[in-house]
Design an enzyme around this catalytic site. Structure first.
Site, mmCIF file in Angstrom:
data_model
loop_
_atom_site.group_PDB
_atom_site.id
_atom_site.type_symbol
_atom_site.label_atom_id
_atom_site.label_comp_id
_atom_site.label_asym_id
_atom_site.label_seq_id
_atom_site.Cartn_x
_atom_site.Cartn_y
_atom_site.Cartn_z
ATOM 1 N N SER A 278 0.866 -1.213 -0.039
ATOM 2 C CA SER A 278 0.007 -0.143 -0.085
ATOM 3 C C SER A 278 0.843 1.014 -0.024
ATOM 4 O O SER A 278 2.153 1.235 0.422
ATOM 5 C CB SER A 278 -0.905 0.084 1.284
ATOM 6 O OG SER A 278 -1.270 1.323 1.631
ATOM 7 N N GLU A 291 -7.542 -10.247 -6.997
ATOM 8 C CA GLU A 291 -8.439 -9.134 -7.180
ATOM 9 C C GLU A 291 -8.923 -8.722 -8.583
ATOM 10 O O GLU A 291 -9.903 -8.670 -8.855
ATOM 11 C CB GLU A 291 -8.329 -7.990 -6.187
ATOM 12 C CG GLU A 291 -8.245 -8.223 -4.758
ATOM 13 C CD GLU A 291 -7.787 -7.089 -4.101
ATOM 14 O OE1 GLU A 291 -8.485 -6.141 -3.665
ATOM 15 O OE2 GLU A 291 -6.658 -6.950 -3.752
#
Ligand code: ARG
Length: 463
Positions: A278, A291
């Site tokens: 992140s 994802e």
């Protein structure tokens, strides 16, 4: 001033219409299929005496040169051309002169494009088939590597019964096997109907040999109706449906990977090379690949819907709307290939955290069915046993106990037939081992599944 403006405007407008009409930007990727089709077409024309042998030789040499030059980068495909068919033909005429103009005898771009797409899909689907087999192999290897791992099996995403991890992931191998077979079936059907020679829509006055062309191009038969020959895009829809089902499987698998790699589950650890961080939270390790596979599934469904919608109102035979088929199928092909390309190594490199899975399986009373079965084996009707065990579970929850820690004296208060041996019967290992029914989670069945898949892969000659 006006004139200049008008001139510029008219030119700009023409260019836009031209760009709008042209498909070279996306159909140039079928150059090889287009050239191959043309080579065989010229061969047929010469065999049938429609062009001379020497003309055929000239055309063949010209086409080989074009193919070679495109592949080596010497020849750039001209993006000003209308489509790949026009480009190849005009380049041929540029190279060999008027003989090049004979190539399009007894042919139309309508049957030409119907042929090219089929040959292109054959090539791409064979590659996708190989990718599916590799993923099946990776899953099978993981199952073998972790064949002793026990995890909670779920229904309604609630812990249900203990299962072997191998059994769980092997279920995906069976889905993928069906995907492989579905695509192979669709290809067989697609390759049983060569459209070339259908011409614009009605066939031709020349004495052509469609069967010869079909055989040369790897087809097992020809389309028997020329209108259907040029209008049919069922094979695209069929393959995109197959891709959609395949993506749905990858998406479900991805969803589990995402859940399993969360702190809430922690059943697996994805390799660093298939995860991302992140920009703000230093602790994060995100399952982006899974994802994205899940996300791109919608995109492949969209491609299928787009083509179904394009085709639904079309009168026979060819309509320009059909040019829209290619962007949809190319996008679907590219997406499926890309997804399999990252999904397979992501699974191959993941670590299974057996202890965490085992611990999770120890909570949630997932051996309650086995406790009921214990009573059934002592002669109690299942429904009565089910009720007793329900009461025992409720008692344990109240007392903060699990079935393994409830003392035997307490069990006997619920039913006199309980004995010490119940603890062995409800251990996670026993629960898994005793699921001996064919296709169940027991070790014999898992072994049989692995053997079956190994044989399937050997037949496909993946090694
Ligand atoms: N670029 C066209 C397509 O992709 C080729 C067929 C054109 N045929 C025609 N009659 N304009 O559909």
């Amino acid at each position: 001033m006006d004139k200049m403006w008008a001139g510029r405007f008219e030119k700009a407008l023409n260019k836009e219409a031209d760009d709008f009409n042209s498909s070279i930007h996306f159909d140039s990727r079928m150059y090889k299929q287009d050239i191959t089709g043309s080579m065989v077409h010229a061969m047929m024309l010469s065999r049938q005496g429609i062009i001379s042998k020497s003309e055929y030789k000239e055309i063949l040499n010209g086409l080989s040169g074009i193919l070679e030059d495109i592949e080596s980068g010497k020849l750039q495909i001209d993006m000003e051309a209308e489509d790949i068919h026009m480009f190849v033909e005009s380049e041929l005429t540029k190279r060999i002169g008027d003989t090049g103009k004979k190539l399009h005898t007894a042919r139309s771009r309508n049957d030409q494009v119907a042929l090219d797409i089929r040959l292109y899909m054959l090539q791409e689907c064979e590659a996708i088939g190989g990718q599916i087999l590799s993923l099946i192999e990776v899953i099978k290897d993981k199952a073998e590597e972790y064949k002793d791992a026990i995890m909670p099996g779920y229904t309604h995403l609630q812990r249900a019964q203990p299962i072997s991890f191998a059994h769980h992931i092997l279920s995906y191998a069976f889905m993928l096997k069906r995907d492989y077979e579905r695509i192979s079936d669709a290809l067989k059907r697609m390759m049983s109907q060569s459209p070339i020679g259908s011409c614009a829509l009605a066939g031709t006055t020349y004495n052509t040999d469609r069967v010869f062309e079909a055989e040369r191009l790897g087809f097992s038969g020809i389309s028997l109706n020329s209108i259907d020959g040029v209008s049919d895009r069922d094979f695209c829809l069929e393959l995109m449906s197959d891709f959609s089902i395949l993506m749905m499987h990858l998406s479900r698998f991805s969803e589990e990977i995402i859940l399993w790699s969360s702190w809430e589950f922690k059943f697996i650890e994805l390799d660093d090379s298939y995860t991302t961080g992140s920009s703000i939270m230093p602790q994060k390790k995100n399952p982006d690949m899974a994802e994205l596979v899940r996300g791109k599934t919608g995109r492949v469904y969209g491609d299928l819907m787009a083509l179904l919608t394009t085709l639904k109102g079309l009168p026979l035979a060819y309509n320009k709307d059909m040019q829209e088929d290619k962007e949809a199928i190319f996008d679907a092909v590219d997406t499926v290939k890309m997804c399999l390309g990252v999904f397979t190594p992501m699974i191959a490199t993941m670590t299974v955290l057996k202890d965490n899975m085992y611990k999770a399986a120890g909570k949630g009373f997932i051996n309650a069915t086995d406790l009921a079965d214990y009573l059934v084996k002592k002669g109690m009707p299942f429904r009565t046993a089910y009720k007793h065990v329900g009461e025992i579970v409720a008692y344990c929850i109240k007392e903060n106990l699990v079935l393994e820690t409830l003392p035997i004296e307490k069990y006997k208060e619920f039913d006199a037939s309980f004995q010490e041996d119940l603890y062995n019967e409800i251990s996670l290992e026993t629960c898994v081992e005793k699921r001996i029914s064919a296709g169940g989670t027991g070790p014999e069945s898992v072994k049989a599944q692995i053997e079956y898949l190994t044989e399937f892969l050997n037949e496909k000659d993946i090694h």
